[in-house]
Motif scaffolding. Structure first.
Motif, short mmCIF file in Angstrom:
data_model
loop_
_atom_site.label_atom_id
_atom_site.label_comp_id
_atom_site.label_asym_id
_atom_site.label_seq_id
_atom_site.Cartn_x
_atom_site.Cartn_y
_atom_site.Cartn_z
N ASP A 172 0.85 -1.19 0.00
CA ASP A 172 0.00 0.00 0.00
C ASP A 172 0.88 1.24 0.00
OD1 ASP A 172 -1.61 2.11 0.48
OD2 ASP A 172 -2.26 1.48 2.47
N ARG A 176 0.17 4.50 -1.55
CA ARG A 176 -0.71 5.36 -2.34
C ARG A 176 0.01 6.55 -2.95
NH1 ARG A 176 -4.46 2.87 0.79
NH2 ARG A 176 -6.55 2.61 -0.12
N GLY A 177 1.05 7.04 -2.28
CA GLY A 177 1.66 8.29 -2.72
C GLY A 177 2.65 8.15 -3.86
N VAL A 187 -1.57 -1.02 -14.75
CA VAL A 187 -2.98 -0.99 -14.35
C VAL A 187 -3.06 -0.85 -12.84
CG1 VAL A 187 -5.16 -2.25 -14.40
CG2 VAL A 187 -3.50 -2.56 -16.26
N PRO A 188 -3.61 0.27 -12.34
CA PRO A 188 -3.74 0.40 -10.88
C PRO A 188 -4.86 -0.51 -10.37
CG PRO A 188 -4.66 2.33 -11.99
CD PRO A 188 -4.12 1.43 -13.06
N ILE A 189 -4.71 -1.02 -9.19
CA ILE A 189 -5.71 -1.92 -8.61
C ILE A 189 -6.39 -1.26 -7.41
CG2 ILE A 189 -6.01 -4.11 -7.35
CD1 ILE A 189 -5.62 -4.46 -10.37
N LEU A 190 -5.59 -0.66 -6.56
CA LEU A 190 -6.08 -0.09 -5.32
C LEU A 190 -6.81 1.23 -5.57
CD1 LEU A 190 -5.48 -1.50 -2.71
CD2 LEU A 190 -3.62 0.12 -2.29
N ALA A 191 -7.94 1.44 -4.92
CA ALA A 191 -8.57 2.77 -4.96
C ALA A 191 -7.59 3.74 -4.32
CB ALA A 191 -9.88 2.76 -4.19
N PRO A 192 -7.45 4.95 -4.89
CA PRO A 192 -6.44 5.87 -4.37
C PRO A 192 -6.86 6.61 -3.11
CG PRO A 192 -7.51 6.80 -6.31
CD PRO A 192 -8.08 5.42 -6.12
N LYS A 217 -8.74 6.82 0.78
CA LYS A 217 -8.75 5.96 1.94
C LYS A 217 -9.80 6.43 2.95
CE LYS A 217 -5.42 3.14 4.22
NZ LYS A 217 -4.00 2.77 4.24
N VAL A 218 -9.59 7.63 3.53
CA VAL A 218 -10.53 8.06 4.58
C VAL A 218 -11.92 8.37 4.04
CG1 VAL A 218 -8.75 8.85 6.18
CG2 VAL A 218 -9.66 10.45 4.48
N GLU A 264 -14.29 1.31 3.03
CA GLU A 264 -13.42 0.35 3.69
C GLU A 264 -13.06 0.81 5.10
OE1 GLU A 264 -10.86 -0.09 0.06
OE2 GLU A 264 -9.73 -1.28 1.54
N GLU A 272 -11.21 11.09 -8.68
CA GLU A 272 -10.80 12.47 -8.42
C GLU A 272 -11.77 13.17 -7.47
OE1 GLU A 272 -8.62 13.33 -12.72
OE2 GLU A 272 -10.75 13.72 -12.46
N LEU A 308 -11.07 11.85 -4.07
CA LEU A 308 -9.77 12.34 -3.59
C LEU A 308 -9.85 13.80 -3.18
CD1 LEU A 308 -7.35 10.61 -6.09
CD2 LEU A 308 -7.37 10.30 -3.61
N GLU A 324 -11.12 13.63 0.12
CA GLU A 324 -10.03 13.12 0.96
C GLU A 324 -9.11 14.27 1.42
OE1 GLU A 324 -9.84 9.57 1.06
OE2 GLU A 324 -7.81 9.13 1.76
N THR A 360 -3.63 15.44 -7.64
CA THR A 360 -4.94 14.81 -7.46
C THR A 360 -4.99 14.01 -6.17
OG1 THR A 360 -5.23 14.71 -9.84
CG2 THR A 360 -6.52 13.16 -8.53
N ASN A 361 -3.87 13.41 -5.85
CA ASN A 361 -3.79 12.52 -4.70
C ASN A 361 -3.10 13.22 -3.53
OD1 ASN A 361 -2.98 10.47 -2.89
ND2 ASN A 361 -3.11 8.95 -4.54
N PRO A 362 -3.79 13.35 -2.39
CA PRO A 362 -3.18 14.09 -1.27
C PRO A 362 -1.93 13.41 -0.70
CG PRO A 362 -5.24 13.05 -0.57
CD PRO A 362 -5.13 12.86 -2.06
N TYR A 363 -1.77 12.12 -1.00
CA TYR A 363 -0.63 11.39 -0.46
C TYR A 363 0.60 11.47 -1.37
CZ TYR A 363 -4.64 9.64 2.03
OH TYR A 363 -5.79 9.57 2.75
N ALA A 364 0.44 12.07 -2.54
CA ALA A 364 1.52 12.10 -3.51
C ALA A 364 2.48 13.26 -3.23
CB ALA A 364 0.94 12.22 -4.92
N THR A 373 -1.64 -6.48 0.26
CA THR A 373 -1.76 -5.84 1.56
C THR A 373 -3.22 -5.47 1.84
OG1 THR A 373 0.33 -4.83 0.93
CG2 THR A 373 -0.66 -4.07 2.97
N ARG A 393 -14.24 -5.69 -9.29
CA ARG A 393 -14.27 -5.46 -10.73
C ARG A 393 -13.34 -6.43 -11.43
NH1 ARG A 393 -9.77 -1.35 -11.62
NH2 ARG A 393 -8.86 -1.41 -9.56
#
Lengths: 339, 339, 339, 339
Positions: A44, A46-47, A63-68, A70-71, A75, A218, A221, A224, B136-140, C34, C61
C-alpha cells in the motif's frame, strides 16, 4: 498495481521491472501467461507515482488496482456519514432527504427573503445563494460580496434555514465561514487543492461539487483532501459533467449516486439546476435524483427567473418549487425515506 | 442574441419577450418566419445574463451571437501578439517556434541542472519544472516549494533559460513571481477567477493552460480576466481535454490551434505530455502541433523517467528530446518558421 | 484478466471465483496483497464474456489484460502493411504519403470531373465522392446512387485516380464493388457487423472510418472482422470523435495515429474535413496529420463549396487544395517521407 | 437559419450572402447590430445543406433555428403516442409504465423459459432476448440466430409476453419480424439508414436505441426515417452515451427523458443495464428512470448471471428483478402512474 509486459519481452526486461518495483518498496509477483507476462506489485503505497514504470523497456501499460482514496472510502468507515448543517434539525445523510434551495445569486434583501420564506414553507432545510460568484465572463455580475453574506444571515434569522454559500479562494474562507453554515466549493474549484486544505481546516461542513470532467476517483480524492486536513463533514454534490450533449448545459450523471454509495460513506446530493441548465427539466431530475438514492437535492429557485441576474434559464419559480417538493415527498416515501 | 419562440406562440408572448429585451437596454427586432418567430436582441451588453429570457412563456431557446470575449479577440487587436519570456532572445508568438522543456517536478539540484543543460543544448528557450504541485492525490509528492524555486533560479543562471513554473493560489503569486520568469496557471485552475485576477496584476507573463473540459469561449474568457486585470502577456496552452478515449490520459485537441489563431491575437503553445499521457506519443504530437501552426510546445523531459517522482509515464528522456528537436526544426521549416 | 476482490472477502469468496475461472477453461492464480486479494485468470480465450465474474459475491471489478484483437495486431504481423488502391502506383502505407480527395457527394458530371482533374493535378492518388450517402436528415440529398458510381468511373478513366466511395449496406456491396476501387465503410457503420463481414468477403480494399465514439479496441476489432472474413486490405481512417467541444463538428484525435502504429500493422489515414467540420481548419489539420505519422489524408474538395449539396462548410476549394498539397509535400519531407 | 457575419464585413459580403440565401429559395432578412451583422434566412427547407454558406467570404458561422425533424415532433402531433407491443394488454406510452425484461442473449430453452416466467410473474409485459447479436468482438458468441427466435416464440406462448429482439441488417428484417412482436434497432445501428427504412416498411413496432454519441436531433431524425417510411410505432430507448466517465460502461443521460417529452410525441423507455454496465446500479437507475418520467424500462435479467454468455456483468438475477419491480411500482404511484 499490475505491470503488463509487451509480448516478446525478455527475461531481463521482466527482471528490470521487478527491480523498479522493489526500489519503490513494493513486493513483486511475476505471472507468465499464455500471451502475456504480467508483474503484480504488492503493497500500500498510495503516494508513489507507479506510472513511471510504464517507461521501462517492453512495458505495455500499468494498471492500478487499489482505490487511491482511503478516509473517504467505505473500507475505512462502514456506516454512512450524516452531516449536520449546523442549524437545529438540518442534516444530510440520514433517512430524511434534505433539500437546499434558493437563488443562484443574492441580489437584494427583498429577493433573498422572498426566496427564503418560500423555500422554507415548501420544506427546504437549507438556503443557497451566492455572494461571491465564480463567473466565466469577467463582465458579468460578480455577486454582492460581504453585503450578500449579511443578507443571507438575515434570511437565516427570519427562517431558520441553514445558509449554504460558495467560497472561492483561500483568503475568503474565514470571512465566509463567519457568516455561512455550510461552505460550498464550486465545480471549477474541485481541484483547487489549496482551497480544499483551507476549508479542511475550518469547523464548518463543506458541500463539494464535482468538477465538470472529474472522475469518481478524483471526486473522492478531493473529499479526501478536506477530511485529511481535519474536517470530516463533507457532502458530495453531483452537478453534471461536460459531454457531447448539447440540449443540456451539462449531463447529469445520476449513476454516480449508487457508485458513491458503494465506494464511500459520504452523503451525496444532486444539483439538477446546473446538471441540466434548463428550468423545465429541473422537477423531473429532482425526482430522479431522490429515486436513485441521493440524500438530497440543491435547487436554484428565484421569485422572478425572467429577471434573475444570474442563471435565470435554470431557475424555477417558488410555485414550481412548492409543487416539486410535493412530488419529492411522494418519491421519498416510495424509496423508504422521508422529506 | 436570438430568442427562438415556440411554434404556436401568441402575439402577447412575443411582446412579452420584446419587453424583457428592452428592459435589458437592448433593441429588439422581430422576424416572423414560416414555422417560427424569432426575436433578435441588438446591442453590446456582454455582462447581462440574457439566458433568463429562456424562462419566459413560449420561448424555446436563446442563441447567443456575439463572442463573449473582447480584449482577447482579433477584432480588438488584429496583429498577433508576441510575448517575451523575460530573458534575452526568448519569446513566444513570432516566426520562431519556442520550446519549453523540463521535468514535471523539480526533485533535486542534480536532476534539474542535468535537465536544464540538456534541453538548452537541444534548443529549448524555457525550462519548465514544478515547485508547487497540484496533485490529485493528497498522499503524492507535493513539490519542493520555495526550495524548488531556488533550484530553478540556479538552473536559469547556469543556462540562460527562462523559468516557467506553476502558481497554485493567490497567496503564492508574489513568491513565485519573485523567482520565475513565466507564471503557469494549471488546467485545474483555469477558472480559478481570483487567481486569474492575481496573475493579471503581476508584471510577469502568464502561461494559461486550457481546462480539462473548457470550451474555446471559456478558454479565451480566462485570458480576458488576466488581460483585463492589466497583464497583456498571456500565452495560451492546449494540454488535452477529457473525452471517452482511454488509450490516452487526455485527447489532444489540435483543432484548437487554428481556432485560436482565427479568434484571438494571443499566441498558443501545445503540451503533448499531458495531452497524451504516454512518452511514446510525445514526439509525434510535438511535430503535429508545430505543423498545425502552434507557436511552440511545452514538453516534460526527465533525465531518468523510470524514477521520476511525478508524471514519469509521459516524460521523455533527454536523448529523445534532442532527437525530437531535430524533427521539429525540419517541421518548422516546412511551415515557414524556424526553431 | 485480473479479478479484483473487495476488501474483507472471505476465502470461500475467492474459491468461488477460482471455480468460475476454471469453468471458463482458464488457469487461476491468487495473489493476496496488503489491502486487496486479486485473482489472475490465465489463458487465451478471447471469445469468453469474462465480465460475468463481476457479479460473483465480493468481486469489485474485472480488469482485462489481453488486447481483444489478434490479426489486426502488430504481435501477429510485425511489418507495416501496404494496401494497394487497385490502380497503378496508388498505395497507402509505405514511405509515400497517399492523398485521397474529392467532393462529399457526386453531384453531376461537370462537378466530379472538374474536381478529379484538379486533385489529380495537385498530386492526389485517389478520388473520393459519395454515390450512396448516409444522411442524418431523411429530407436531405441522398446521393445519385448507381448513376453516381458511373460518373466516378468516368472520372477514373479521365484521370487514373483510384475511386473511393461508400457502401452503406450488405445488399449494395456487389454493386459498389463493381465500380469502385476502394470500398469505404462510414463512421456510422463501423459497428455494422454484417456489413463488415460482407466487405470482408469482397476482393477490394476497404477504407474503414472510426466510429464517432469508438475506442481504439473497438476500431481495431472492426478491422479484425473484415480481415477474419478474408480481406486483409484494410485502411483505417481517423475522422474525429464526439466530445464536449463545440467550435468543431468533431474533435480530431490525432493521438490515435501513434497509438495505431504501436498496436497494429494496418495503415491509417486522417480525414480532417469531418474531423473539424470547417474548411478554414482543414489545411492546418492535414499538415498535423502527416507530421503525426499518418500514411495519408482524405480531404473534401469541391469546385464551388458555396453551392455544394452536402458538407459545403467543410469542403475546401481546388485552389486551397493545391496550396495545401505543396505544404504537405514539405511536411512529408520533414518526417522522412514523400508525397 | 441565422448567418453571422464577421466584424468588418463589407456591404458586398452581405449582399453575396443574401444572393446565396435567395438561390436556396429562402427569404432573407438583414439585421445590422452594434458589433455584428446577421442575415436571417426564412423558409422551411429542411433538406437543404445551409452550412455551405459558411464558406462564403466574411461569414463567421451559420446557426440553425428550425428543428430538423417534423413527423416525430410535438408540433405535428400534440398528444403523446401510445405504442402497442402486439400482444393483448401490452403497450408503451400511456399512464401505465411498461417493463421489458430478459437475458441479453437467448442461450437455450431452459434459460429463456426460466427468465420469461420469472419476469412475467414479477410484472413485465415484454421479454427481451437476443438471437442475432451485434458483438464488438468477432470471437465472441454471436447468438443462436433463427433457433433463438424460435425459443423466444416458445417463451411467448408460455407466458403471453411480447417478444422484443434485435434485427441487425436489412436482409434479417422479414425473418425476425415473422417471429418477434417488437423489432429492436441497436445503438450501433441507430444511423444505419437502410435498416431504418427497412423496419419502417415493416408492420411491427420498433424499439429504437439511441446511438452511443447521438445528439437529441439525430435520435429523433432516426425515428423520423422510420415514421416516414410508413411505420409510426416507434419507441425511443435511452441506453447511455459515451463520456469520460470510467466507473460506468456508459453514462445514462436521464435528462433526455424530459427533453424528448418536450420535443416529441413518441414514448421513451430507458435501459439501465447498458446505461451503467454494472448490475449493482441497475435497480437505482430503473427507479430514477421512472421518476424522471420514462414510459418504461428495459432490463437485462438472467437466471444465472455468473454464467451468462453475454453481458453478465450488467445482468440482474430474477430475485433482484422481482424486488426492483416492487420498488418501481411504488415510484410509479409517486409520479401518478401505475406499473
Amino acid at each position: 498495481m499490475i505491470v503488463v509486459m509487451e509480448p516478446g519481452c525478455s527475461d531481463s526486461d521482466v527482471q528490470h521491472v521487478v527491480k523498479l518495483i522493489r526500489q519503490l518498496g513494493l513486493r513483486d509477483h511475476v505471472i507468465v501467461g499464455t500471451d502475456r507476462t504480467v508483474v503484480a506489485a504488492i503493497g500500500d503505497k498510495r503516494g508513489i507515482d507507479k506510472g513511471a514504470i510504464e517507461t521501462a523497456p517492453m512495458v505495455e501499460r500499468v494498471v492500478p488496482i487499489l482505490a487511491p482514496y482511503k478516509v473517504a472510502s467505505r473500507e475505512v468507515k462502514k456506516e454512512p456519514s450524516v452531516v449536520s448543517l449546523g442549524v437545529p434539525g438540518a442534516a444530510i445523510g440520514g433517512t430524511r432527504i434534505g433539500v437546499i434551495a434558493g437563488p443562484c445569486s443574492v441580489e437584494n434583501e427583498e429577493q433573498i427573503l422572498t426566496a427564503a420564506h418560500a423555500v422554507r414553507e415548501a420544506g427546504a432545510i437549507g438556503l443557497r445563494g451566492g455572494a461571491f460568484k465564480p463567473r466565466t465572463n469577467p463582465y458579468a455580475f460578480q455577486g454582492l460580496g460581504e453585503a450578500g453574506l449579511k443578507l443571507l444571515v438575515k434570511a437565516r434569522e427570519a427562517t431558520g434555514l441553514a445558509v449554504v454559500t460558495e467560497v472561492m479562494s483561500v483568503d475568503q474562507v474565514d470571512l465566509v465561514a463567519s457568516y455561512a453554515d455550510v461552505l460550498q466549493v464550486g465545480a471549477r474549484n474541485m481541484q483547487n487543492f489549496n482551497l480544499l486544505r483551507a476549508v479542511g481546516h475550518c469547523p464548518k461542513p463543506v458541500l463539494l461539487k464535482r468538477g465538470m470532467a472529474a472522475s469518481l476517483d478524483e471526486f473522492l480524492l478531493a473529499a479526501e483532501y478536506i477530511i485529511n486536513a481535519g474536517n470530516p463533514d463533507v457532502i458530495l454534490c453531483e452537478r453534471g459533467i461536460r459531454t457531447s450533449e448539447s440540449y443540456v448545459r451539462n449531463t447529469l450523471a445520476l449513476g454516480v449516486v449508487p457508485a458513491v454509495k458503494r465506494a464511500s460513506h459520504l452523503p451525496i446530493v444532486v444539483d439538477p439546476s446546473h446538471g441540466t441548465g434548463h428550468a423545465y427539466m429541473v422537477p423531473a431530475m429532482c425526482r430522479a435524483a431522490i429515486a436513485a438514492g441521493a440524500d438530497g437535492v440543491i435547487v436554484e429557485v428565484h421569485p422572478d427567473p425572467e429577471h434573475a441576474l444570474t442563471d435565470g434559464a435554470q431557475s424555477i419559480t417558488c410555485q414550481t418549487f412548492a409543487r416539486t417538493m410535493k412530488e419529492l415527498s411522494a418519491v421519498a416515501s416510495a424509496v423508504g425515506r422521508t422529506l
